[in-house]
Structures are given as C-alpha cells and as structure tokens.
Design a protein around this motif. Structure first.
Motif, PDB file in Angstrom:
ATOM      1  N   ASN A 148       0.879  -1.160   0.000  1.00 27.88           N
ATOM      2  CA  ASN A 148       0.000   0.000   0.000  1.00 27.88           C
ATOM      3  C   ASN A 148       0.919   1.213   0.000  1.00 27.88           C
ATOM      4  N   SER A 149       0.926   1.956  -1.097  1.00 28.51           N
ATOM      5  CA  SER A 149       1.881   3.058  -1.249  1.00 28.51           C
ATOM      6  C   SER A 149       1.696   4.140  -0.187  1.00 28.51           C
ATOM      7  N   GLU A 150       0.521   4.176   0.456  1.00 28.81           N
ATOM      8  CA  GLU A 150       0.317   5.157   1.522  1.00 28.81           C
ATOM      9  C   GLU A 150       1.182   4.866   2.743  1.00 28.81           C
ATOM     10  N   GLU A 151       1.671   3.615   2.843  1.00 29.73           N
ATOM     11  CA  GLU A 151       2.476   3.222   3.998  1.00 29.73           C
ATOM     12  C   GLU A 151       3.967   3.240   3.693  1.00 29.73           C
ATOM     13  N   GLY A 152       4.350   3.705   2.516  1.00 32.56           N
ATOM     14  CA  GLY A 152       5.763   3.772   2.169  1.00 32.56           C
ATOM     15  C   GLY A 152       6.006   3.244   0.770  1.00 32.56           C
TER      16      GLY A 152
END
Length: 339
Positions: A148-152
């Motif tokens: 999940n790109s929101e987490e890195g």
C-alpha cells in the motif's frame, strides 16, 4: 489442492491481475508480480488462488519480521567441521519451491531482504554460504508482493526488479461490490459446496496454465519481437535493459497462454502496462512561465524638453540648453588709480 483457498476462477473482475498472475506461473523467471492497492482488496486471496493452479499447490507466507536466516536457511558449521558434510536446515525459499511465496507489505521489508528475494525469484536458485562452506538448492517459486503506497514506497531500484506491476482499483462498481460479497459469503458458509460449484472453471484454468508451461520453451524469442519491444522501451524512456527482457518473457508466456506457436503483436501489447507501469520515467515538472515586470510609464515630455536631443545623441549626463534673458551690456567697474 488446499480446500480453504478461495478459487482464483471465482474472483470477481480483476481480469488483468489474474492474467498477470497466470503469466508469472507459466514462467516464474519473469521475476514476480507486485500488486499495489489499499487494504481489504483481497490481494492475499488472489495469491492463494494462484497456488492452486500450480502442481505443488504450495503457498508460503513470509512474515514481516522474518530474519535472513529464516528466509535462506542455515548451515550447521559444527556438523560440517566434525563430519565433513554440510548440514542444511531449509528456510522459506526452500519450502516455497514449486509454489507461491507471498510477501505482504513488501515495501516495509529491509532493502537487503527484498534484494535477496528478488535474486532467488529471478534465478530459481538459493545460494547460501557461511565461513567458506556453501550450499545451493532449487528455489523456483512465483513471488507475489503486495504493498500500500500510503504506507511507504519501494526504492526505484527494487521496483524495477519486480517483473510485473499492477494496481487494484480501490472503488469497484456497486454491482461488482455486491457480487464480491455474495461469493465471499457463500464460500464462508459452505466452502466445499462453493468449491464444487467452481471446480470446472478452476480445472480449466489449471489445465490452461499447465499446457502453457509445457509449450513455453518451444516458442522462439524471435528478432522481430525483440526489436519491437526494444523500440517501445526506448520510446518509454526506461532505464536499463531489464524491462526489455521481462517484456520479451512475458510476451512469450502470453503467446503460450493463447496456445500460439510464436509471439505476435497482440502478445506484446497485452503485457505492455504490466511491464512499464513501474518503469516509466516520470515527466519533468512543467515550469511556470516567468512574468515580466510591468513597465513603468514615462512622464510626458515638458515643453522645454520636447525638442531636446534623444539620449545618446550628446554627452552622457549633459543638460539641455536653456534660453537666458538678454539685458543691457554693462562695463566692468574701473578702479581709480592711486595718486
């Protein structure tokens, strides 16, 4: 086949992702599949469903806190020195051989572990060495990573090493959402009945993958396909040559998936976004045009300077000539002579 796995054939929509997973199963040397998407999008369900299409049906999950020794295995040095033989304790790579290695939140793993996984996935071999003692074993598995790109983010160097990359839509259409819920509820309430309902479709999918693997090596990596892919990679501005090699392998796997004897343009086009999505060079940000400062209005020339010469016609800083009033000529005073 493990009965608890939700069958891949029963997954609603996600056709592109199912195709990419099947291509990676046909030729694991493609280098794995990276799936991006928010939480709750059944990424692990898709990966588990893929394992049922493989001969071994093995599905291995890599825990987020796994150490390097747990992944690659360990060598018993005492046994090697005392008995003259290398005693190897297998790790997760050995257990995943012939199946699927699933890495959830791969972007949160240390970079050196991601490198290690990608090396094994691309080569099909795990090599471990300790104090001059080495051991090699087959590690031919399909690597499925999710993030999940929101987490890195993953570093570009690691992104490039994943063969294929896809993103799941976090907002399915209402009709699709409803059908997803129906099938999930049916599976949870009676898994055996649900698997029986989808057995024919799952068997067809499994047979298609098996036949494609069997004929893969007979499909040539011909010059025409190679040149077409090289042109597309150059036009996309990708760095390095990994994209060309992955694209060629993926196109050949797609040709095998179709049951064709050679790579065609439709095979090259079918996998283009899978290969290029994470490798396209981002366009440089557009620069805003610089605004010219507003020109200051010059005051209108006065009557006395209207006829003055333009700047540069005379000496720098020279004042314009001004008219002087003419009066009566006066003689200079004469001083009386001394007696």
């Amino acid at each position: 086949m493990t009965d608890s796995h939700f069958p891949l054939a029963a997954v609603v929509a996600a056709d592109d992702l199912k195709l990419a997973l099947c291509l990676a199963a046909i030729d694991p040397a493609i280098g794995g599949v990276l799936i991006e998407g928010p939480r709750g999008m059944a990424k692990s369900t898709l990966a588990r469903g893929l394992a049922d299409l493989l001969a071994s049906g093995t599905f291995v999950t890599l825990p987020l806190g796994a150490s390097e020794e747990r992944i690659v295995g360990t060598l018993d040095l005492d046994a090697a020195l005392g008995e003259g033989r290398a005693q190897f304790s297998p790790g997760l790579l050995a257990k995943a051989n012939g199946g699927v290695l699933y890495v959830d939140e791969v972007n949160l793993l240390p970079d050196h572990l991601v490198d290690l996984l990608l090396d094994a996935a691309a080569s099909g071999v795990n090599h471990i060495e300790r104090d001059g003692i080495s051991h090699r074993h087959a590690a031919r598995f399909v690597l499925i990573g999710t993030m999940n790109s929101e987490e890195g983010e993953l570093r570009p160097q690691l992104l490039d090493r994943f063969g294929l990359n896809l993103a799941l839509d976090g907002q399915p259409q209402p009709a699709q959402r409803a059908e997803i819920m129906r099938r999930r509820l049916a599976f949870d309430s009676d898994p055996q009945a649900f698997l029986q309902t989808w057995a024919a479709a799952q068997d067809e999918l499994r047979s298609r993958c098996r036949n494609a693997r069997a004929c893969l090596a007979a499909i040539p990596l011909d010059d025409a396909a190679l040149e077409a892919i090289a042109q597309r990679c150059f036009a996309a501005g990708v760095d390095g040559l990994r994209a060309d090699l992955v694209w060629l392998r993926a196109a050949r796997a797609h040709a095998a998936w179709r049951g064709a004897a050679q790579i065609a343009d439709e095979d090259i086009e079918a996998v283009a976004n899978f290969v290029l999505r994470h490798r396209r060079r981002p366009a440089p940000p557009a620069q805003a045009p610089q605004q010219q400062p507003p020109q200051q209005q010059q005051p209108a020339p006065s009557q006395s300077t209207a006829n003055a010469p333009a700047q540069g016609d005379g000496q720098w800083g020279e004042l314009p000539a001004q008219a002087q009033a003419m009066g009566e000529r006066r003689e200079p005073p004469r001083w009386a002579k001394k007696p």
